[in-house]
Design an enzyme around this catalytic site. Structure first.
Site, PDB file in Angstrom:
ATOM      1  N   ILE A  54      30.668  46.506  43.157  1.00 16.71           N
ATOM      2  CA  ILE A  54      29.573  47.360  43.588  1.00 16.71           C
ATOM      3  C   ILE A  54      28.505  47.477  42.500  1.00 16.71           C
ATOM      4  CG2 ILE A  54      28.951  49.751  44.137  1.00 16.71           C
ATOM      5  CD1 ILE A  54      30.093  48.349  46.493  1.00 16.71           C
ATOM      6  N   CYS A  55      28.938  47.572  41.235  1.00 18.39           N
ATOM      7  CA  CYS A  55      27.964  47.730  40.158  1.00 18.39           C
ATOM      8  C   CYS A  55      27.036  46.524  40.054  1.00 18.39           C
ATOM      9  CB  CYS A  55      28.676  47.959  38.829  1.00 18.39           C
ATOM     10  SG  CYS A  55      29.839  46.653  38.355  1.00 18.39           S
ATOM     11  N   THR A  56      27.575  45.345  40.368  1.00 17.81           N
ATOM     12  CA  THR A  56      26.758  44.130  40.301  1.00 17.81           C
ATOM     13  C   THR A  56      25.726  44.098  41.419  1.00 17.81           C
ATOM     14  OG1 THR A  56      28.545  42.864  39.282  1.00 17.81           O
ATOM     15  CG2 THR A  56      26.799  41.606  40.367  1.00 17.81           C
ATOM     16  N   ASN A  62      23.063  46.978  40.794  1.00 15.17           N
ATOM     17  CA  ASN A  62      22.198  47.031  39.618  1.00 15.17           C
ATOM     18  C   ASN A  62      21.736  45.673  39.089  1.00 15.17           C
ATOM     19  OD1 ASN A  62      22.555  49.904  39.478  1.00 15.17           O
ATOM     20  ND2 ASN A  62      24.575  49.538  38.592  1.00 15.17           N
TER      21      ASN A  62
END
EC number: 6.2.1.64
Length: 440
Positions: free
Chosen positions: A222-224, A227
């Site tokens: 999810i962070c990839t 962001n």
């Protein structure tokens, strides 16, 4: 057989004189008749042979083909040329230009039309005497009585949920009335890999029994995707996982709806432009959200041939049918492996036992739900949990979600006690699942 038809075809439509000549020519089935006229070393005891068997195959049997895509097109033409004369086909999709490289019953002029209708017309034109009845829509749109009319069901689907649904429906039919046992021949392809299997509902293992053999879909952190996207797939996942719920709230994403795919494509394209990423296309967007793996025409042909071979054996008893799973791998060579997949006692569809789920005593309900989502033998994503006092946690509707959300932070053992089990439902599950909890 094919040559006799093709010689009389102009622009896909045979002339009436050629049709009459073809239908009068008994030699068109000469190769099949060699198998059906006499017993052989592998013939099963039930085999009768002769005119009775041929009459059942060509005049009485009724076969349903589910899916008219790459695999379904091959299955339809094979069944028609084998001698099945009453074929029905269901497909909800329309023809896209990208289908033409492997779905050989379609032409560029067919783009935008119903796959089921075009495929049926093509087969009937090329193989005179065959009746193919098309249905444009979802298999879920038809009642159980619709499926009771068929002798054999052959599935060439690219959807896990559709496979689970038709499997559960046929198992339920057989459980309620053993006279309604309909053999299900399931074919599937994934690049250079494929499988064909014969399912006798309530007798052999069903599709749900082997759900844990499915390859897990590719997951992106999810962070990839939120962001630092680097790939076109990251932009598409951002649009479907993060942006769709934000904009559309409770509206469920339908990956079969072209309008929904178009919205995702536009959002993903804009994000890709923002991060200077190339490669976002409409087809890739559909492929990512539906977890589509590119199809190989030769793999489709091999698996379709296997499925139709099994249909012929079941309809005529000319040879033992597959028991019950054949895997094909063509990445580096031509390799097949056949084995018997055993029934799973805790299968929610055909088994009678509860599924056992282990949980630590300090787990919250939220942690337990995460463990269920990660189970390969469930393949769920948005489960609703109930117990003897009602809803334990439901993600929808909003009022029930609001009432049950506080339970997520509570210890599981405090909510249920030592001995109580739960019932799980999920959009991906064809039936509810009873789960017994074992604390460790």
């Amino acid at each position: 057989m094919a040559a006799a038809v093709l010689n009389g075809v102009t622009n896909g439509i045979a002339s009436s004189s050629k049709i009459d000549s073809y239908l009068a020519d008994e030699s068109r089935f000469a190769s099949i008749d060699k198998v059906l006229d006499r017993r052989g070393p592998w013939t099963v005891e039930e085999f009768v042979g002769g005119e009775g068997t041929k009459d059942f195959l060509r005049k009485q049997s009724k076969v349903l083909v589910i899916g008219a895509g790459g695999l379904g097109c091959e299955i339809l033409q094979n069944l028609a040329l084998t001698g099945f004369n009453d074929i029905h086909v269901i497909d909800m999709d329309t023809i896209d230009i990208s289908n033409l490289n492997r779905q050989f019953l379609f032409r560029e002029s067919d783009v935008g039309k119903s796959k089921a209708i075009v495929a049926a017309e093509f087969v009937m034109n090329r193989v005179p005497g065959v009746k193919v009845t098309p249905y444009h829509g979802k298999i879920q749109d038809h009642p159980t009585t619709f499926y009771q009319q068929f002798n054999i069901v052959v599935a060439g689907l690219d959807s896990i949920s559709a496979r689970r649904w038709i499997n559960a429906t046929l198992v339920q039919m057989a459980e309620e009335d053993e006279e309604q046992l309909k053999p299900l021949i399931d074919g599937g392809t994934e690049g250079f890999k494929g499988q064909a299997r014969v399912i006798l509902p309530t007798v052999t293992s069903c599709y749900e029994c082997s759900i844990d053999m499915l390859t897990p879909p590719t997951a992106f952190p999810i962070c990839t995707i939120a962001n630092t996207p680097r790939l076109p797939e990251h932009c598409i996942e951002w649009a479907s996982v993060l942006e769709w719920p934000k904009v559309h709230k409770e509206k469920k994403l339908d990956t079969d709806d072209p309008d929904h795919i178009e919205w995702l494509y536009q959002q993903a394209s804009a994000r890709a432009a923002q991060f200077k990423i190339e490669g976002v296309t409409w087809a890739l967007t559909q492929g990512v959200v539906k977890n589509i793996i590119p199809a190989i025409a030769s793999t489709n042909a091999i698996i379709a041939a296997s499925c139709c071979n099994e249909a012929l054996k079941i309809a005529t008893a000319a040879a033992p049918y597959l028991n019950n799973y054949m895997m094909y791998v063509g990445n580096e060579s031509v390799y097949t492996y056949t084995f018997e997949h055993e029934k799973r006692p805790e299968c929610p569809v055909c088994g009678g036992e509860s599924l056992i789920a282990e949980a630590k005593r300090d787990w919250t309900l939220e942690r337990f739900i995460e463990s269920l989502i990660n189970r390969q033998d469930l393949q769920i994503s948005k489960p609703s949990l109930s117990y003897s006092r009602g809803a334990l946690f439901w993600p929808s509707p909003p009022d029930v979600y609001t009432a049950t959300r506080p339970n997520l932070e509570k210890p599981l053992v405090d909510l249920l006690g030592e001995d109580e089990g739960i019932v799980v439902t999920d959009p991906a599950l064809p039936v509810s699942v009873n789960i017994s909890i074992k604390y460790v």
